[in-house]
Design an enzyme around this catalytic site. Sequence first.
Site, short mmCIF file in Angstrom:
data_model
loop_
_atom_site.label_atom_id
_atom_site.label_comp_id
_atom_site.label_asym_id
_atom_site.label_seq_id
_atom_site.Cartn_x
_atom_site.Cartn_y
_atom_site.Cartn_z
N SER A 38 0.64 -1.27 -0.39
CA SER A 38 0.23 -0.11 -0.08
C SER A 38 0.69 1.16 -0.29
O SER A 38 1.58 1.48 0.49
CB SER A 38 -0.62 0.33 1.05
N SER A 107 -4.32 -2.37 -10.21
CA SER A 107 -3.55 -2.11 -9.71
C SER A 107 -4.23 -3.10 -8.20
O SER A 107 -4.75 -2.49 -7.77
CB SER A 107 -3.37 -1.13 -9.15
P1 ADP Z 1 -0.97 2.74 -3.98
O1 ADP Z 1 -1.87 3.25 -5.80
O2 ADP Z 1 0.44 1.30 -4.43
O3 ADP Z 1 -1.47 2.01 -2.42
P2 ADP Z 1 -0.48 5.66 -3.94
O4 ADP Z 1 -0.27 5.86 -5.42
O5 ADP Z 1 -2.26 5.59 -3.99
O6 ADP Z 1 0.16 3.84 -3.83
O7 ADP Z 1 -0.15 6.14 -3.52
C1 ADP Z 1 1.18 6.82 -3.80
C2 ADP Z 1 2.27 7.61 -2.92
O8 ADP Z 1 3.08 7.74 -3.47
C3 ADP Z 1 1.56 9.00 -4.09
O9 ADP Z 1 1.13 9.33 -2.94
C4 ADP Z 1 2.08 9.84 -4.99
O10 ADP Z 1 2.44 10.85 -5.26
C5 ADP Z 1 3.97 8.90 -4.23
N1 ADP Z 1 4.74 8.83 -5.12
C6 ADP Z 1 6.22 9.44 -4.48
N2 ADP Z 1 6.77 8.83 -5.91
C7 ADP Z 1 6.24 8.43 -6.55
C8 ADP Z 1 6.61 7.39 -7.82
N3 ADP Z 1 7.85 7.25 -8.43
N4 ADP Z 1 5.88 6.64 -8.10
C9 ADP Z 1 4.38 6.23 -7.79
N5 ADP Z 1 4.15 7.23 -7.04
C10 ADP Z 1 5.26 7.88 -6.31
#
Ligand code: ADP
Length: 204
Positions: A38, A107
Amino acid sequence: MAEQVATNITWHEGTVTREERTGCLKQTGGTVWFTGLSASGKSTIAVALEQVLIQRGHAAYRLDGDNIRMGLNKNLGFSAEDRAENIRRIGEVSKLFADSGMLCLSSFISPYTADRDAARAVHDEAGVPFIECYVEVDLAIAEERDPKGLYKKARAGEIKGFTGIDDPYEAPENAELVVNTGEQSLEACVGAVLAEMEARGMLG
Ligand code: ADP
């Protein structure tokens, strides 16, 4: 694995081939399966990638963990059994989208290797391209980001069985692609996925 319950059912073959269908769309279609902790960045990468694909004239569609849990899988929780059923259904739905010629961007934390392998097998059996993309990040970084405050709640014991805290994440060992969002920019991650999709012939 779910058992076949209904009896007296027969697969009804159509007369349009996958090639004919995807030929109309000028793309082969396939699934990119984003897995990771997450807050690793799965949804952020998928959203940015979808935007690029659509701008380039490709048909793409995102399937996302929380969104699916509000609809198709609203009757499932986070026990190991429910997690497995969650991923089983999503694997099937992804395959259907991808078989229709869509670029399906899925995802899901999908923490267990067996469940991800089952999703891959469903695609392999149907001859539908499948890219497992491991969105890697150190737990400490994911925890620091904590965009939904879930790690904080899990550490406080308010959420039980949270992946990475008190439920395991089985990191992929044979993913087609690994991106590390602690080390690579969002643009670099999206670029890497696009290159893999291109190399696998999904876009042409
Ligand atoms: P997941 O879907 O894996 O739970 P999210 O996409 O909701 O994760 O959240 C990831 C967080 O990490 C976001 O706030 C995003 O802006 C941040 N982040 C920082 N660097 C990156 C990167 N290189 N790629 C993707 N997200 C990133």
